[in-house]
Design a protein around this motif. Structure first.
Motif, PDB file in Angstrom:
ATOM      1  N   GLU A   1       0.766  -1.256  -0.016  1.00 38.21           N
ATOM      2  CA  GLU A   1      -0.139   0.118  -0.218  1.00 38.21           C
ATOM      3  C   GLU A   1       0.693   1.222   0.000  1.00 38.21           C
ATOM      4  N   VAL A   2       0.519   2.068  -1.051  1.00 40.90           N
ATOM      5  CA  VAL A   2       1.279   3.296  -1.044  1.00 40.90           C
ATOM      6  C   VAL A   2       0.849   4.362   0.100  1.00 40.90           C
ATOM      7  N   GLN A   3       1.945   4.972   0.746  1.00 35.81           N
ATOM      8  CA  GLN A   3       1.592   5.832   1.891  1.00 35.81           C
ATOM      9  C   GLN A   3       2.583   6.966   1.744  1.00 35.81           C
ATOM     10  N   LEU A   4       2.019   8.299   1.982  1.00 38.81           N
ATOM     11  CA  LEU A   4       2.791   9.447   1.938  1.00 38.81           C
ATOM     12  C   LEU A   4       2.185  10.454   3.191  1.00 38.81           C
ATOM     13  N   GLY A  26       5.795   1.799  -0.034  1.00 38.21           N
ATOM     14  CA  GLY A  26       4.828   1.112  -0.734  1.00 38.21           C
ATOM     15  C   GLY A  26       5.262   1.249  -2.195  1.00 38.21           C
ATOM     16  N   PHE A  27       6.083   1.837  -2.422  1.00 38.43           N
ATOM     17  CA  PHE A  27       6.845   2.013  -3.947  1.00 38.43           C
ATOM     18  C   PHE A  27       8.031   2.134  -4.013  1.00 38.43           C
ATOM     19  N   THR A  28       8.668   1.980  -5.198  1.00 38.64           N
ATOM     20  CA  THR A  28      10.180   2.196  -5.269  1.00 38.64           C
ATOM     21  C   THR A  28      10.816   3.459  -5.529  1.00 38.64           C
ATOM     22  N   PHE A  29      11.194   3.925  -4.248  1.00 36.56           N
ATOM     23  CA  PHE A  29      11.333   5.448  -4.088  1.00 36.56           C
ATOM     24  C   PHE A  29      12.193   5.970  -5.096  1.00 36.56           C
ATOM     25  N   GLU A  89       1.741  34.747   3.062  1.00 35.94           N
ATOM     26  CA  GLU A  89       1.110  34.500   1.742  1.00 35.94           C
ATOM     27  C   GLU A  89       1.438  32.864   1.753  1.00 35.94           C
ATOM     28  N   ASP A  90       2.356  32.431   2.471  1.00 38.39           N
ATOM     29  CA  ASP A  90       2.923  30.789   2.339  1.00 38.39           C
ATOM     30  C   ASP A  90       1.875  30.044   3.400  1.00 38.39           C
ATOM     31  N   THR A  91       0.643  30.804   4.091  1.00 37.82           N
ATOM     32  CA  THR A  91       0.045  30.049   4.831  1.00 37.82           C
ATOM     33  C   THR A  91      -0.872  29.088   3.754  1.00 37.82           C
ATOM     34  N   ALA A  92      -1.130  27.779   4.313  1.00 35.26           N
ATOM     35  CA  ALA A  92      -1.855  26.785   3.626  1.00 35.26           C
ATOM     36  C   ALA A  92      -1.330  25.508   3.948  1.00 35.26           C
ATOM     37  N   VAL A  93      -2.285  24.633   3.483  1.00 31.93           N
ATOM     38  CA  VAL A  93      -2.314  23.201   3.722  1.00 31.93           C
ATOM     39  C   VAL A  93      -1.289  22.482   2.680  1.00 31.93           C
ATOM     40  N   TYR A  94      -0.143  22.150   3.299  1.00 31.63           N
ATOM     41  CA  TYR A  94       0.881  21.523   2.179  1.00 31.63           C
ATOM     42  C   TYR A  94       0.821  20.040   2.159  1.00 31.63           C
ATOM     43  N   SER A  95       0.835  19.386   1.049  1.00 34.45           N
ATOM     44  CA  SER A  95       0.813  18.114   0.908  1.00 34.45           C
ATOM     45  C   SER A  95       1.953  17.750  -0.041  1.00 34.45           C
ATOM     46  N   CYS A  96       2.177  16.389   0.093  1.00 31.23           N
ATOM     47  CA  CYS A  96       3.237  15.769  -0.795  1.00 31.23           C
ATOM     48  C   CYS A  96       2.495  14.781  -1.714  1.00 31.23           C
ATOM     49  N   ALA A  97       2.826  14.691  -2.682  1.00 37.84           N
ATOM     50  CA  ALA A  97       2.448  13.775  -3.806  1.00 37.84           C
ATOM     51  C   ALA A  97       3.310  13.220  -4.658  1.00 37.84           C
ATOM     52  N   ALA A  98       3.068  12.172  -5.351  1.00 39.86           N
ATOM     53  CA  ALA A  98       4.069  11.257  -5.937  1.00 39.86           C
ATOM     54  C   ALA A  98       3.392  10.606  -7.170  1.00 39.86           C
ATOM     55  N   PHE A  99       4.421  10.449  -8.269  1.00 42.64           N
ATOM     56  CA  PHE A  99       4.252   9.660  -9.401  1.00 42.64           C
ATOM     57  C   PHE A  99       5.461   8.945  -9.991  1.00 42.64           C
TER      58      PHE A  99
END
Length: 126
Positions: A1-4, A26-29, A89-99
């Motif tokens: 299972e892929v997890q970030l 869960g994946f080949t980094f 202005e940098d205030t936000a929810v930061y998410s990481c993502a992958a492909f």
């Protein structure tokens, strides 16, 4: 299972720094591109930075160039985003993502990213 799994967000004063972490499993980094995206209230999600783990190339949005640095630890399977000189202005929810980088790709195409973390809140006070 892929997890970030992101961590490191919080409240900081303007001019301060934070380091975000994205722990991947869960994946080949080494075969993947991992990016940081952010979404502020009422705004569209925007790409901040990404790194190709296969060749180490990095990309930054103009709004963060010179202030943010992305790096990758291929032993810990973790990508970091060092954020300096933060502004409200940098205030936000930061998410990481992958492909998986198995084709020609554009770092700011949100549809490239197959996997997303839950996000971590960054709040910069003035």
């Amino acid at each position: 299972e892929v997890q970030l799994v992101e961590s490191g967000g919080g409240l900081v004063q303007a001019g301060g720094s934070l380091r975000l972490s994205c722990a991947a499993s869960g994946f080949t980094f080494d075969d993947y591109v991992i990016g940081w995206w952010r979404q502020a209230p009422g705004k569209e999600r925007e790409g901040v930075s990404c790194i190709s783990n296969s060749d180490g190339s990095t990309y930054y949005a103009d709004s963060v160039k010179g202030r943010f640095t992305i790096s990758s630890d291929n032993v810990k399977n973790t990508v970091y985003l060092q954020m300096n000189s933060l502004t409200p202005e940098d205030t936000a929810v930061y998410s990481c993502a992958a492909f998986e980088a198995s084709h020609s790709w554009w770092p700011w195409d949100r549809n490239e990213y197959n996997y997303w973390g839950q996000g971590t809140q960054v709040t910069v006070s003035s």
